[in-house]
Motif scaffolding. Structure first.
Motif, mmCIF file in Angstrom:
data_model
loop_
_atom_site.group_PDB
_atom_site.id
_atom_site.type_symbol
_atom_site.label_atom_id
_atom_site.label_comp_id
_atom_site.label_asym_id
_atom_site.label_seq_id
_atom_site.Cartn_x
_atom_site.Cartn_y
_atom_site.Cartn_z
ATOM 1 N N GLN A 1 -6.632 91.098 129.683
ATOM 2 C CA GLN A 1 -5.599 90.493 128.833
ATOM 3 C C GLN A 1 -5.570 91.153 127.452
ATOM 4 O O GLN A 1 -4.499 91.432 126.909
ATOM 5 C CB GLN A 1 -5.836 88.995 128.683
ATOM 6 N N MET A 2 -6.751 91.431 126.896
ATOM 7 C CA MET A 2 -6.792 92.086 125.592
ATOM 8 C C MET A 2 -6.268 93.517 125.685
ATOM 9 O O MET A 2 -5.560 93.984 124.790
ATOM 10 C CB MET A 2 -8.200 92.077 125.011
ATOM 11 N N TRP A 3 -6.621 94.214 126.758
ATOM 12 C CA TRP A 3 -6.146 95.590 126.930
ATOM 13 C C TRP A 3 -4.615 95.622 126.947
ATOM 14 O O TRP A 3 -4.013 96.570 126.434
ATOM 15 C CB TRP A 3 -6.709 96.201 128.195
ATOM 16 N N GLY B 1 -3.250 98.660 129.413
ATOM 17 C CA GLY B 1 -3.357 97.968 130.690
ATOM 18 C C GLY B 1 -2.870 98.834 131.840
ATOM 19 O O GLY B 1 -2.784 100.065 131.728
ATOM 20 N N PRO B 2 -2.511 98.202 132.951
ATOM 21 C CA PRO B 2 -2.078 98.944 134.140
ATOM 22 C C PRO B 2 -0.867 99.851 133.895
ATOM 23 O O PRO B 2 -0.790 100.943 134.455
ATOM 24 C CB PRO B 2 -1.747 97.844 135.155
ATOM 25 N N GLY B 3 0.063 99.417 133.067
ATOM 26 C CA GLY B 3 1.227 100.249 132.767
ATOM 27 C C GLY B 3 0.849 101.535 132.059
ATOM 28 O O GLY B 3 1.439 102.599 132.299
ATOM 29 N N PHE C 1 -15.105 87.602 132.388
ATOM 30 C CA PHE C 1 -15.126 88.508 131.242
ATOM 31 C C PHE C 1 -14.143 89.663 131.466
ATOM 32 O O PHE C 1 -13.423 90.068 130.552
ATOM 33 C CB PHE C 1 -16.537 89.054 131.002
ATOM 34 N N ASP C 2 -14.098 90.187 132.679
ATOM 35 C CA ASP C 2 -13.200 91.298 132.987
ATOM 36 C C ASP C 2 -11.740 90.872 132.902
ATOM 37 O O ASP C 2 -10.889 91.617 132.394
ATOM 38 C CB ASP C 2 -13.532 91.870 134.365
ATOM 39 N N ARG C 3 -11.415 89.692 133.379
ATOM 40 C CA ARG C 3 -10.042 89.193 133.282
ATOM 41 C C ARG C 3 -9.622 89.049 131.817
ATOM 42 O O ARG C 3 -8.476 89.350 131.458
ATOM 43 C CB ARG C 3 -9.898 87.859 134.018
#
Length: 165
Positions: free
Chosen positions: A44-46, A52-54, A38-40
């Motif tokens: 992807q949606m984030w 996301g990380p950026g 679920f977190d992965r």
């Protein structure tokens, strides 16, 4: 960021495979690894939303999960391909309410659901903070697109003993 125009359907994450070390002594996927998948999918949606990380590195914002309710409905086993669909149900200036379904990727049956409340965090202060206006606008566009999709069963469920009849 890889933002695309949202469609009137839930976000569908990449198909994932069950990893051998995730299988427990009962011969099925251990409960903790449902949350990993679920977190992965959320990650992807984030990326699609630009958070996301950026985003964390460049703008100092991120999300933390404040609440999570997982329902385990059917066993998943080693070798089963799975896919997570994500609905962005609601959002305000600091929170995201999501609902996810984990399905067998080829047979289509439902294995588990996860309903979550995520908080936007200013990583400098590590406190809840409003989304920047551009991100908030993107989020509201996705909420509007997802609101055109029928809501899946299970949203708003709580943990309780079955009622007596």
């Amino acid at each position: 960021m890889t933002a695309t125009a949202p469609t009137a359907e839930p976000f569908r994450a990449s198909i994932m495979q069950i990893e051998p070390q995730w299988i427990d002594y009962n011969g099925h996927l251990n409960m903790a690894y449902y949350n990993v998948m679920f977190d992965r999918a959320i990650d992807q949606m984030w990326l699609q939303l630009g958070i996301g990380p950026g985003y964390m590195k460049e703008r100092g914002g991120s999300t933390f999960t404040a609440e999570c309710h997982v329902r385990y409905l059917r066993e998943i086993h080693l070798g089963d391909p799975v896919q997570v669909s994500v609905w962005l149900l609601e959002a305000d200036d600091k929170r995201l309410h999501t609902f996810q379904q984990l399905r067998h990727a080829t047979e289509g049956w439902l294995s588990a659901t996860s309903e979550n409340m995520s908080l936007h965090i200013d990583m400098g202060s590590r406190k809840v903070a409003p989304f920047p206006p551009d991100i908030s606008a993107r989020i509201q566009t996705v909420v509007a697109a997802h609101s055109a999709v029928p809501r899946p069963e299970g949203i708003g469920r709580n943990v309780a003993m079955p009622s007596k009849r």
